[in-house]
Design an enzyme around this catalytic site. Structure first.
Site, PDB file in Angstrom:
ATOM      1  N   ASP A   1       0.745  -0.751  -0.218  1.00 52.74           N
ATOM      2  CA  ASP A   1      -0.278  -0.098  -0.263  1.00 52.74           C
ATOM      3  C   ASP A   1       0.886   1.290   0.241  1.00 52.74           C
ATOM      4  O   ASP A   1       1.543   1.864   0.806  1.00 52.74           O
ATOM      5  CB  ASP A   1      -0.977  -0.238   1.162  1.00 52.74           C
ATOM      6  CG  ASP A   1      -2.156   1.026   1.535  1.00 52.74           C
ATOM      7  OD1 ASP A   1      -1.677   2.122   0.500  1.00 52.74           O
ATOM      8  OD2 ASP A   1      -2.851   1.474   2.225  1.00 52.74           O
ATOM      9  N   HIS A   2       0.669   1.613  -1.268  1.00 53.33           N
ATOM     10  CA  HIS A   2       2.047   2.630  -1.820  1.00 53.33           C
ATOM     11  C   HIS A   2       1.452   4.126  -2.437  1.00 53.33           C
ATOM     12  O   HIS A   2       0.703   4.018  -2.402  1.00 53.33           O
ATOM     13  CB  HIS A   2       3.583   2.449  -2.254  1.00 53.33           C
ATOM     14  CG  HIS A   2       4.001   1.892  -1.534  1.00 53.33           C
ATOM     15  ND1 HIS A   2       5.728   2.499  -1.385  1.00 53.33           N
ATOM     16  CD2 HIS A   2       4.371   1.634  -0.043  1.00 53.33           C
ATOM     17  CE1 HIS A   2       6.179   1.683  -0.292  1.00 53.33           C
ATOM     18  NE2 HIS A   2       5.340   0.937  -0.037  1.00 53.33           N
TER      19      HIS A   2
ATOM     20  N   THR B   1       3.697   2.580  10.622  1.00 55.02           N
ATOM     21  CA  THR B   1       4.139   3.162  10.765  1.00 55.02           C
ATOM     22  C   THR B   1       4.834   4.333  10.027  1.00 55.02           C
ATOM     23  O   THR B   1       4.617   5.924   9.683  1.00 55.02           O
ATOM     24  CB  THR B   1       4.745   3.492  12.471  1.00 55.02           C
ATOM     25  OG1 THR B   1       6.140   3.271  11.764  1.00 55.02           O
ATOM     26  CG2 THR B   1       4.213   3.058  13.531  1.00 55.02           C
ATOM     27  N   GLY B   2       4.831   3.792   8.250  1.00 52.15           N
ATOM     28  CA  GLY B   2       4.829   4.465   7.408  1.00 52.15           C
ATOM     29  C   GLY B   2       6.273   4.476   6.650  1.00 52.15           C
ATOM     30  O   GLY B   2       7.019   4.757   7.986  1.00 52.15           O
ATOM     31  N   GLU B   3       6.037   5.747   5.904  1.00 51.85           N
ATOM     32  CA  GLU B   3       7.403   6.648   5.707  1.00 51.85           C
ATOM     33  C   GLU B   3       6.836   7.943   5.182  1.00 51.85           C
ATOM     34  O   GLU B   3       6.188   7.756   4.459  1.00 51.85           O
ATOM     35  CB  GLU B   3       8.071   5.294   4.299  1.00 51.85           C
ATOM     36  CG  GLU B   3       8.043   4.150   4.374  1.00 51.85           C
ATOM     37  CD  GLU B   3       6.603   3.114   4.287  1.00 51.85           C
ATOM     38  OE1 GLU B   3       5.729   3.361   3.524  1.00 51.85           O
ATOM     39  OE2 GLU B   3       7.554   1.731   4.126  1.00 51.85           O
TER      40      GLU B   3
ATOM     41  N   ALA C   1       9.013  -1.183  18.574  1.00 52.54           N
ATOM     42  CA  ALA C   1       8.290  -1.404  17.720  1.00 52.54           C
ATOM     43  C   ALA C   1       7.396  -2.923  17.862  1.00 52.54           C
ATOM     44  O   ALA C   1       6.132  -2.717  18.110  1.00 52.54           O
ATOM     45  CB  ALA C   1       7.883  -1.403  16.364  1.00 52.54           C
TER      46      ALA C   1
END
Length: 318
Positions: free
Chosen positions: A37-38, A104-106, A176
């Site tokens: 999912d980007h 937590t994504g980028e 994490a």
């Protein structure tokens, strides 16, 4: 015995190609699907990045395999109340065969809305609050929330699955992993790290499932496979927190100039040696993973699936 899934790469392939690969994965005998999912690919050479929730809708009509996002960031780019609706609809479409993988994504994907990129400990705090909102909304009850990071007013999901959507949390470090153990229904990570799995289990994860993923580049010409892996996915060898903070594909391209083909060759299973592929996946099983997802780098997907159907999956299951 572990299950083995296929990891659909939205960064490399069009929606139609992803659906075709899902069909090939089911025919080859894979047990489940991951899908990335980007908003952006990691670099321009990868060249794609379709909206994952549209693709999941298509997958629900094309295959009977379980599907999980690996992973969705419900923090900045998309409000957790919207992610809750997307997850609920996906679970209904897939007849309960959907898991929501979160992380937590980028900055690469999240900074696009112009609200800045928080530090890692802040993002973990945001993730915990986001999951509280998502879980409450998935019950179908009207929800209002005023927290440190998010506000929800009078929200209710009308299309919800019969059973709660499991939510697995991605983790790469000890803090994490402990957060994942406390707030997640399972752990997602991308290296066969037995110590991380143990930390997750001791931190409250207990018998919750652990999921891992890796990339390979199958091909009869190993040097060419190494070159393909280096050309498309050198970014995977960037160290530390760098992949979380670089903001654009061009920045990843600049940083990836420091990654050599030899580094990729030593880190990524390339070529057509069955023993090498079996060893790479078995490392996850030996580290205590319940399901291992593998992604084929590049466009020769049919050759990869034929290879895994005839040479790899039978060995792994024996």
């Amino acid at each position: 015995m572990a299950d083995f899934g296929y990891f659909l790469s939205c960064e490399e392939h069009t929606p139609a190609q992803l659906v075709d690969q899902a069909r090939m994965a089911e025919q080859a005998g894979f047990d489940a699907l991951w899908i990335s999912d980007h908003y952006h690919p990691w670099n321009d050479r990868q060249g794609q990045s379709p909206f994952v929730w549209s693709v999941i809708g298509a997958l629900s009509q094309a295959v009977s395999l379980p599907v999980e996002t690996a992973v969705t960031c419900p923090l900045i780019r998309t409000h957790p109340a919207v992610i809750a609706q997307a997850a609920a609809t996906s679970a209904v479409q897939l007849g309960g065969r959907f898991r929501l993988g979160v992380g937590t994504g980028e900055a690469l994907n999240e900074h696009i809305v112009g609200t800045g990129w928080p530090e890692a400990h802040v993002r973990l705090d945001m993730l915990e609050e986001a999951l509280q909102i998502i879980r409450r909304l998935l019950t179908g009850e009207q929800t209002s929330h005023r927290g440190r990071h998010y506000t929800v007013e009078n929200a209710r999901l009308y299309t919800v699955p019969d059973e709660p959507v499991p939510i697995d949390v991605s983790a790469f470090g000890p803090q994490a992993a402990e957060t994942a153990a406390r707030i997640g229904d399972g752990l997602i990570t991308m290296t066969p790290d037995a110590a991380l799995v143990e930390r997750f289990r001791r931190g409250g994860g207990g018998t919750k499932p652990v999921y891992g993923g890796l990339k390979v580049c199958w091909g009869a010409d190993r040097p060419e496979a190494v070159r393909a892996a280096h050309r498309l996915w050198a970014n995977e060898q960037l160290p530390g927190e760098l992949p979380q903070i670089l903001p654009t594909p061009s920045h990843f391209e600049q940083a990836s100039e420091l990654v050599t083909e030899d580094q990729v060759a030593s880190a990524v299973t390339c070529g057509d040696d069955p023993d090498a592929h079996v060893e790479a996946l078995t490392a996850f099983v030996d580290a205590g993973f319940d399901t291992v997802y593998v992604n084929q780098i590049g466009q020769d997907q049919q050759g990869f699936f034929d290879f895994y159907r005839t040479k790899i999956l039978p060995q792994l299951r024996n």
